[in-house]
Design a protein around this motif. Structure first.
Motif, PDB file in Angstrom:
ATOM      1  N   GLU A  58      16.353  36.535 -23.780  1.00 53.25           N
ATOM      2  CA  GLU A  58      16.900  36.722 -25.297  1.00 53.25           C
ATOM      3  C   GLU A  58      18.351  37.563 -24.925  1.00 53.25           C
ATOM      4  O   GLU A  58      19.308  37.334 -25.642  1.00 53.25           O
ATOM      5  CB  GLU A  58      16.053  37.927 -25.761  1.00 53.25           C
ATOM      6  CG  GLU A  58      14.809  37.312 -26.479  1.00 53.25           C
ATOM      7  CD  GLU A  58      13.929  38.194 -27.167  1.00 53.25           C
ATOM      8  OE1 GLU A  58      14.154  39.597 -26.746  1.00 53.25           O
ATOM      9  OE2 GLU A  58      12.712  38.095 -27.689  1.00 53.25           O
ATOM     10  N   SER A  59      18.601  38.251 -23.676  1.00 53.70           N
ATOM     11  CA  SER A  59      19.563  39.020 -23.509  1.00 53.70           C
ATOM     12  C   SER A  59      20.811  37.685 -23.131  1.00 53.70           C
ATOM     13  O   SER A  59      21.869  37.682 -23.624  1.00 53.70           O
ATOM     14  CB  SER A  59      19.522  39.823 -22.238  1.00 53.70           C
ATOM     15  OG  SER A  59      20.866  40.337 -21.845  1.00 53.70           O
ATOM     16  N   ARG A  60      20.305  36.755 -22.381  1.00 55.39           N
ATOM     17  CA  ARG A  60      21.182  35.527 -22.079  1.00 55.39           C
ATOM     18  C   ARG A  60      21.585  34.743 -23.293  1.00 55.39           C
ATOM     19  O   ARG A  60      22.559  34.144 -23.411  1.00 55.39           O
ATOM     20  CB  ARG A  60      20.621  34.835 -21.178  1.00 55.39           C
ATOM     21  CG  ARG A  60      20.481  35.246 -19.505  1.00 55.39           C
ATOM     22  CD  ARG A  60      19.921  34.482 -18.857  1.00 55.39           C
ATOM     23  NE  ARG A  60      20.191  34.988 -17.308  1.00 55.39           N
ATOM     24  CZ  ARG A  60      19.458  34.624 -16.271  1.00 55.39           C
ATOM     25  NH1 ARG A  60      18.665  33.337 -16.365  1.00 55.39           N
ATOM     26  NH2 ARG A  60      19.595  35.133 -14.941  1.00 55.39           N
ATOM     27  N   LYS A  91      12.694  38.798 -22.338  1.00 61.06           N
ATOM     28  CA  LYS A  91      13.913  39.951 -22.725  1.00 61.06           C
ATOM     29  C   LYS A  91      14.973  39.340 -21.780  1.00 61.06           C
ATOM     30  O   LYS A  91      16.184  39.422 -22.284  1.00 61.06           O
ATOM     31  CB  LYS A  91      13.280  41.255 -22.053  1.00 61.06           C
ATOM     32  CG  LYS A  91      12.200  41.917 -22.666  1.00 61.06           C
ATOM     33  CD  LYS A  91      11.831  43.329 -21.978  1.00 61.06           C
ATOM     34  CE  LYS A  91      10.675  43.997 -22.619  1.00 61.06           C
ATOM     35  NZ  LYS A  91      10.381  45.283 -21.999  1.00 61.06           N
ATOM     36  N   ILE A  92      14.896  38.735 -20.588  1.00 60.89           N
ATOM     37  CA  ILE A  92      16.136  38.263 -19.950  1.00 60.89           C
ATOM     38  C   ILE A  92      16.751  37.107 -20.750  1.00 60.89           C
ATOM     39  O   ILE A  92      17.803  36.951 -20.961  1.00 60.89           O
ATOM     40  CB  ILE A  92      15.631  37.818 -18.571  1.00 60.89           C
ATOM     41  CG1 ILE A  92      15.196  39.136 -17.550  1.00 60.89           C
ATOM     42  CG2 ILE A  92      16.859  37.340 -17.878  1.00 60.89           C
ATOM     43  CD1 ILE A  92      14.857  38.743 -16.344  1.00 60.89           C
ATOM     44  N   ALA A 116      21.878  35.726 -26.280  1.00 61.13           N
ATOM     45  CA  ALA A 116      22.835  36.491 -27.144  1.00 61.13           C
ATOM     46  C   ALA A 116      24.288  36.765 -26.421  1.00 61.13           C
ATOM     47  O   ALA A 116      25.361  36.521 -27.144  1.00 61.13           O
ATOM     48  CB  ALA A 116      22.591  38.018 -27.192  1.00 61.13           C
ATOM     49  N   ASN A 117      24.116  36.188 -25.032  1.00 57.70           N
ATOM     50  CA  ASN A 117      25.609  36.193 -24.283  1.00 57.70           C
ATOM     51  C   ASN A 117      26.024  34.509 -24.180  1.00 57.70           C
ATOM     52  O   ASN A 117      26.919  34.375 -23.614  1.00 57.70           O
ATOM     53  CB  ASN A 117      25.520  36.925 -23.170  1.00 57.70           C
ATOM     54  CG  ASN A 117      25.216  38.468 -23.262  1.00 57.70           C
ATOM     55  OD1 ASN A 117      25.636  38.895 -24.161  1.00 57.70           O
ATOM     56  ND2 ASN A 117      24.362  38.884 -21.920  1.00 57.70           N
TER      57      ASN A 117
END
Length: 288
Positions: free
Chosen positions: A143-145, A140-141, A147-148
């Motif tokens: 994927e979030s990174r 999850k982390i 995206a950023n």
């Protein structure tokens, strides 16, 4: 209580003899008290350890489900008269903490603590479930990174020597660590798998070391794991330290200093609780 009585054994015996008391403690009763205090000593040690302000949720599984169970199940020559007591305590521990290894708050915190890692799980199924939960959090982390568009890298951590403990509870922790053998590693396909396997394959750090110091140094090597550490290793395993805040507040807010705003009082309490030993880790913990 028993330890205090045993420390005054000689004085009590002399007093009973000088005053000719009708009832005295027999030699067999003194021996039984000594053995009972020896059985209860790990519980007192564990209570003090988990009540420290530095104790985290990672201390629960290694100390309670692994070390304490091993200490109570170990047969000794001095068990005469206390065997039933030890078996009853062991049964109570197994009943109360039967499902604790399945609780993500404890299992994930134990895995990301470099003092424990995966060495203290008593059941392989619970360990596999804990690893799956950890990988899911890491993905999850990532994927979030992604995206950023945040870069990250994974590098192995340096090995650190392990030191032996002196207490019975600490000896049990060391025995479990020595007996634990790393299992065969499967082929990893994701960065989360790579980070976790490299991290778990390395040697644990001494238990007296601060795990936050380790992650402050290796956060760039295991970025996804380090992000989980900021959430997992901050969780205390008891409410003792939070209850101590009331005593801290009473020392700051009194009859002569009663005009503090809630915001100012909260800031002063935070500084009071962090200025001693935690100052060097504040920036790491509060990193967004």
């Amino acid at each position: 209580m028993l330890q205090s009585i045993l420390e005054q054994k000689r004085a009590l015996s002399v007093y009973a003899a000088d005053h000719n008391l009708p009832a005295t403690v027999t030699a067999n009763q003194w021996t039984l008290m000594e053995r009972t205090a020896e059985v209860l000593a790990p519980f007192e040690e564990l209570t003090r350890d988990v009540s420290k302000e530095t104790a985290t949720a990672a201390d629960v599984i290694p100390a309670i489900t692994a070390a304490l169970r091993r200490v109570l199940s170990r047969e000794q020559t001095t068990d005469q008269g206390v065997r039933t007591m030890k078996s009853t305590l062991l049964e109570a521990v197994e009943t109360c903490f039967a499902e604790v290894e399945k609780v993500p708050v404890y299992s994930i915190a134990t895995l990301v603590d470099p003092r424990y890692k995966d060495r203290y799980f008593t059941k392989s199924d619970n360990l596999s479930l804990a690893k799956e939960s950890l990988i899911q959090e890491m993905m999850k982390i990532e994927e979030s990174r992604a995206a950023n568009k945040e870069p990250e890298a994974a590098e192995p951590v340096s090995k650190a020597p392990r030191q032996e403990a002196r207490s019975s509870l600490g000896s049990a922790l060391d025995e479990i660590l020595e007996e634990c053998q790393s299992g065969a590693q499967s082929v990893s396909k994701t960065s989360a798998d790579v980070q976790m396997q490299i991290y778990l394959s390395e040697q644990t750090i001494p238990r007296k070391n601060n795990p936050l110091d380790f992650w402050k140094t290796h956060a760039t090597q295991f970025p996804s794991l380090a992000a989980i550490v900021t959430k997992s290793l901050c969780a205390p395993c008891t409410s003792v330290d939070s209850e101590r805040l009331f005593s801290v507040m009473s020392n700051i807010l009194d009859e002569k200093r009663n005009q503090f705003s809630p915001e100012k009082l909260e800031m002063l309490i935070f500084l009071k609780k962090t200025k001693k030993n935690k100052t060097k880790n504040i920036h790491f913990i509060l990193k967004p």
